[in-house]
Scaffold this motif. Structure first.
Motif, PDB file in Angstrom:
ATOM      1  N   ALA A 360       0.773  -0.978  -0.263  1.00  0.00           N
ATOM      2  CA  ALA A 360      -0.334  -0.262   0.307  1.00  0.00           C
ATOM      3  C   ALA A 360       1.155   1.231  -0.135  1.00  0.00           C
ATOM      4  N   LEU A 361       1.817   0.758   0.893  1.00  0.00           N
ATOM      5  CA  LEU A 361       2.550   2.646   0.578  1.00  0.00           C
ATOM      6  C   LEU A 361       4.030   2.523  -0.705  1.00  0.00           C
ATOM      7  N   ILE A 362       4.083   1.571  -1.034  1.00  0.00           N
ATOM      8  CA  ILE A 362       3.965   1.724  -2.396  1.00  0.00           C
ATOM      9  C   ILE A 362       2.761   2.396  -3.005  1.00  0.00           C
ATOM     10  N   GLU A 363       1.910   1.823  -3.416  1.00  0.00           N
ATOM     11  CA  GLU A 363       0.974   1.884  -4.457  1.00  0.00           C
ATOM     12  C   GLU A 363       0.679   3.553  -3.856  1.00  0.00           C
ATOM     13  N   ARG A 364       0.478   4.118  -2.922  1.00  0.00           N
ATOM     14  CA  ARG A 364      -0.550   5.577  -2.594  1.00  0.00           C
ATOM     15  C   ARG A 364       1.015   6.164  -2.996  1.00  0.00           C
ATOM     16  N   ALA A 365       2.600   6.263  -3.141  1.00  0.00           N
ATOM     17  CA  ALA A 365       3.146   6.659  -3.287  1.00  0.00           C
ATOM     18  C   ALA A 365       3.810   7.547  -4.961  1.00  0.00           C
ATOM     19  N   ARG A 366       3.390   5.915  -5.199  1.00  0.00           N
ATOM     20  CA  ARG A 366       2.509   5.761  -7.241  1.00  0.00           C
ATOM     21  C   ARG A 366       2.124   6.972  -6.954  1.00  0.00           C
ATOM     22  N   GLY A 367       0.582   6.686  -6.783  1.00  0.00           N
ATOM     23  CA  GLY A 367      -0.469   7.563  -6.828  1.00  0.00           C
ATOM     24  C   GLY A 367       0.417   9.259  -6.563  1.00  0.00           C
ATOM     25  N   ILE A 368       0.660   9.801  -5.556  1.00  0.00           N
ATOM     26  CA  ILE A 368       0.881  11.007  -5.505  1.00  0.00           C
ATOM     27  C   ILE A 368       1.903  11.374  -6.673  1.00  0.00           C
ATOM     28  N   VAL A 369       3.020  10.727  -7.255  1.00  0.00           N
ATOM     29  CA  VAL A 369       3.904  11.104  -7.687  1.00  0.00           C
ATOM     30  C   VAL A 369       3.469  11.654  -9.362  1.00  0.00           C
ATOM     31  N   ALA A 370       2.533  10.326  -9.480  1.00  0.00           N
ATOM     32  CA  ALA A 370       1.919  10.391 -10.679  1.00  0.00           C
ATOM     33  C   ALA A 370       0.768  11.808 -10.907  1.00  0.00           C
ATOM     34  N   SER A 371       0.263  11.755 -10.239  1.00  0.00           N
ATOM     35  CA  SER A 371      -1.069  12.917 -10.121  1.00  0.00           C
ATOM     36  C   SER A 371      -0.653  14.194  -9.983  1.00  0.00           C
ATOM     37  N   LYS A 372       0.061  14.544  -8.825  1.00  0.00           N
ATOM     38  CA  LYS A 372       0.879  15.937  -8.650  1.00  0.00           C
ATOM     39  C   LYS A 372       1.978  16.422  -9.295  1.00  0.00           C
ATOM     40  N   TYR A 373       2.650  15.419  -9.726  1.00  0.00           N
ATOM     41  CA  TYR A 373       3.953  15.483  -9.827  1.00  0.00           C
ATOM     42  C   TYR A 373       4.465  14.733 -12.143  1.00  0.00           C
ATOM     43  N   PRO A 374       3.884  15.278 -12.655  1.00  0.00           N
ATOM     44  CA  PRO A 374       4.050  14.272 -14.507  1.00  0.00           C
ATOM     45  C   PRO A 374       5.231  14.740 -14.781  1.00  0.00           C
ATOM     46  N   GLY A 375       6.169  13.554 -15.242  1.00  0.00           N
ATOM     47  CA  GLY A 375       7.106  13.510 -16.128  1.00  0.00           C
ATOM     48  C   GLY A 375       8.293  13.454 -14.740  1.00  0.00           C
ATOM     49  N   TRP A 376       7.691  12.992 -13.350  1.00  0.00           N
ATOM     50  CA  TRP A 376       8.913  12.552 -12.856  1.00  0.00           C
ATOM     51  C   TRP A 376       8.551  11.334 -12.320  1.00  0.00           C
ATOM     52  N   THR A 377       9.425  10.214 -12.520  1.00  0.00           N
ATOM     53  CA  THR A 377       9.274   8.432 -12.328  1.00  0.00           C
ATOM     54  C   THR A 377       9.590   8.070 -10.990  1.00  0.00           C
ATOM     55  N   SER A 378       8.874   7.603 -10.723  1.00  0.00           N
ATOM     56  CA  SER A 378       9.364   6.400  -9.632  1.00  0.00           C
ATOM     57  C   SER A 378      10.473   5.246  -9.473  1.00  0.00           C
ATOM     58  N   ILE A 379      10.253   4.785  -8.196  1.00  0.00           N
ATOM     59  CA  ILE A 379      11.370   4.224  -8.075  1.00  0.00           C
ATOM     60  C   ILE A 379      11.186   4.207  -6.727  1.00  0.00           C
ATOM     61  N   ALA A 380      11.067   2.016  -7.108  1.00  0.00           N
ATOM     62  CA  ALA A 380      10.826   1.647  -5.564  1.00  0.00           C
ATOM     63  C   ALA A 380      11.625  -0.057  -5.755  1.00  0.00           C
ATOM     64  N   TYR A 381      11.921  -0.001  -4.828  1.00  0.00           N
ATOM     65  CA  TYR A 381      12.853  -1.416  -4.324  1.00  0.00           C
ATOM     66  C   TYR A 381      13.315  -0.981  -2.882  1.00  0.00           C
ATOM     67  N   GLY A 382      13.786  -1.959  -2.247  1.00  0.00           N
ATOM     68  CA  GLY A 382      14.410  -2.253  -1.227  1.00  0.00           C
ATOM     69  C   GLY A 382      14.203  -3.318  -0.289  1.00  0.00           C
ATOM     70  N   HIS A 383      14.702  -4.112   1.196  1.00  0.00           N
ATOM     71  CA  HIS A 383      14.419  -4.387   2.131  1.00  0.00           C
ATOM     72  C   HIS A 383      13.032  -4.818   2.049  1.00  0.00           C
ATOM     73  N   ALA A 384      12.202  -5.850   1.911  1.00  0.00           N
ATOM     74  CA  ALA A 384      10.679  -5.347   1.613  1.00  0.00           C
ATOM     75  C   ALA A 384      10.893  -6.492   2.948  1.00  0.00           C
ATOM     76  N   GLY A 385      11.341  -7.900   3.254  1.00  0.00           N
ATOM     77  CA  GLY A 385      11.376  -8.385   4.209  1.00  0.00           C
ATOM     78  C   GLY A 385      11.564  -7.730   6.148  1.00  0.00           C
ATOM     79  N   ASP A 386      12.037  -6.945   5.406  1.00  0.00           N
ATOM     80  CA  ASP A 386      12.116  -5.690   6.924  1.00  0.00           C
ATOM     81  C   ASP A 386      11.329  -4.877   7.092  1.00  0.00           C
ATOM     82  N   GLY A 387      10.265  -4.179   5.982  1.00  0.00           N
ATOM     83  CA  GLY A 387       9.355  -3.569   5.746  1.00  0.00           C
ATOM     84  C   GLY A 387      10.351  -2.382   5.556  1.00  0.00           C
ATOM     85  N   ASN A 388      11.291  -2.705   5.275  1.00  0.00           N
ATOM     86  CA  ASN A 388      12.019  -0.838   4.616  1.00  0.00           C
ATOM     87  C   ASN A 388      12.028  -0.754   2.698  1.00  0.00           C
ATOM     88  N   VAL A 389      11.315   0.048   2.318  1.00  0.00           N
ATOM     89  CA  VAL A 389      11.434   0.605   0.925  1.00  0.00           C
ATOM     90  C   VAL A 389      11.988   1.919   1.114  1.00  0.00           C
TER      91      VAL A 389
END
Length: 478
Positions: A360-389
């Motif tokens: 949900a964190l990633i989905e909502r963050a992507r939504g914020i960027v897409a709606s408010k900051y057109p042209g900017w590119t979201s990058i999501a990765y991390g240590h998801a096994g410990d909750g770190n994005v």
């Protein structure tokens, strides 16, 4: 007469204690200590001090205190929040621990190692390797980051899932206090319940309470079997389902679980153009498991993956057939970080939420960027096994850096607001430093602020240690 000129006699005193190699005073030679790895932050200082022993650190701290200089401790300078970036050209000395790089003692019988704080992480890992032991902290910067800095920032990395953060693998510390006194917190004990555990106050303190000069670490048996798996899934939600299933099946044998959005692959190829990526999928998962003894680890993972494929959870899976292939898998994860740096300025975050909240964190963050900051590119990765994005955002390539930085502040504010609302943290592992201190402080309840100020005042009443880091300026603390 400038402040720097007035302090020339003090510089000569320091040279008498530390030697010519221990004091750097000219601008050109100081430059590498005043620029961080990312290139985002520039510092200033009167001098760079490079003591070669704990005794020399004590002497340098005493001289600085007597001369009215504040002190910024510095390790390998690989941090990302400007914690070791001095900003005062006239009244601050940076104390680099790089010359303190001795392995003091490796005790294989007790599974401990005691080292100078200036040892690089790789140096410590190599010393353990020779003794057929494991020090589990693993970071992309391990060839240059220093153990003292790892302690001061409570470093995380890819193996937190199994071994914990840096604070979980420290047995003792040696610290030079702001008045030059030495606190020896070494014991080698795994169980010691004699009151307050003072070492924990220095772990994650980012150089604001004292200078860590020595570290005593827990070691572990070196696993005889390591299996690395690269998997494709349709979404971050499926990635976390795969994590839950694999964690239940493998328990603590699962040492790393990394997620990588498909958009990250092109960044890794900026560093490794020839990179062979084994799958094409919306989300990539990199898992590693390790063990010793009679466990058939490969068969265990094959069974987990077979069930996941039958359930339609996994679109493709590859078990590394060699150490070389495993390194190629990891090169994707490590290369994407450097690729972002080569791309130039970008918004960099280090967020954490409960495991169930990652998708949900990633989905909502992507939504914020897409709606408010057109042209900017979201990058999501991390240590998801410990909750770190690590949710980062790249500006349009044709946007100038000044404009990008201005918009980037707004993006950070939105992302920090999002993770705070979700009950998470604005800093999973990178720390607070100077770049995050204002938002960090603004989110703290009054009682938390009072306790932090009480600790700082007790250890560093004159505010000599790393001013401007972690805490707001003195006038803002009132």
């Amino acid at each position: 007469m400038t402040a720097a000129t007035r302090r020339l006699p003090m510089i000569e005193v320091l040279r008498g204690v530390l030697g010519d190699a221990g004091v750097i005073f000219d601008g050109a030679s100081m430059a590498r200590y005043l620029t961080d790895w990312s290139g985002d932050h520039k510092g200033r200082a009167l001098a760079i001090l490079r003591p070669a022993s704990t005794a020399e650190v004590r002497d340098a701290v005493k001289i600085c205190g007597q001369s009215g200089l504040t002190i910024v401790p510095q390790g390998g300078n690989t941090g990302l929040v400007a914690a070791s970036m001095s900003t005062d050209a006239d009244h601050t000395a940076v104390i680099s621990l790089e010359r303190m790089n001795r392995i003091r003692q490796l005790d294989a019988e007790n599974f401990t190692i005691r080292v100078d704080a200036g040892c690089t992480l790789q140096q410590v890992k190599d010393a353990c390797e020779v003794a057929d032991l494991l020090f589990p902290l693993a970071l992309g910067a391990q060839g240059s980051c220093q153990i003292g800095g790892n302690v001061a920032t409570n470093a995380g990395g890819v193996n937190v899932l199994c071994y914990g953060m840096m604070r979980d693998i420290i047995l003792g510390l040696e610290v030079v206090m702001p008045d030059g006194e030495l606190w020896n917190g070494f014991s080698g004990l795994r169980k010691d319940n004699r009151g307050y555990d003072l070492k924990q106050l220095f772990i994650g303190s980012e150089g604001t309470l004292g200078i860590i000069t020595g570290v005593e670490l827990k070691l572990f048996p070196k696993p005889s079997k390591v299996e690395t798996v690269y998997v494709g899934v349709a979404s971050f939600e499926d990635a976390m389902r795969l994590f839950r299933d694999t964690r239940r099946a493998c328990s603590d044998l699962l040492t790393a679980f990394e997620v990588i959005g498909e958009e990250c692959v092109s960044l890794a190829r900026l560093v490794h153009p020839e990179l062979a990526v084994p799958i094409a999928a919306p989300v990539h998962v990199l898992m590693e498991a390790s063990c010793s003894g009679a466990i058939d680890l490969r068969r265990l993972l094959e069974n987990v993956l077979a069930e996941a494929m039958e359930d339609g959870l996994v679109t493709g899976a590859f078990l590394a057939e060699s150490v070389a292939q495993a390194r190629c898998f990891w090169a994707i994860r490590e290369g994407l970080v450097e690729g972002q740096a080569r791309r130039g300025y970008h918004v960099r975050t280090d967020l954490s939420v409960p495991l169930s909240g990652v998708p949900a964190l990633i989905e909502r963050a992507r939504g914020i960027v897409a709606s408010k900051y057109p042209g900017w590119t979201s990058i999501a990765y991390g240590h998801a096994g410990d909750g770190n994005v690590h949710f980062n955002v790249l500006p349009p390539q044709d946007m100038g850096e000044p404009a990008a930085r201005a918009i980037g502040v707004s993006i950070e504010t939105d992302l920090y607001g999002l993770v705070t609302t979700a009950g998470g943290s604005i800093s999973a592992e990178h720390g607070i430093g100077r770049s995050r201190k204002d938002v960090f402080w603004s989110l703290l309840p009054p009682i938390h602020k009072r306790m932090l100020k009480a600790v700082k005042s007790a250890f560093d009443p004159d505010g000599l240690m790393n001013p401007g880091c972690l805490f707001p300026e003195e006038k803002e603390l009132a």
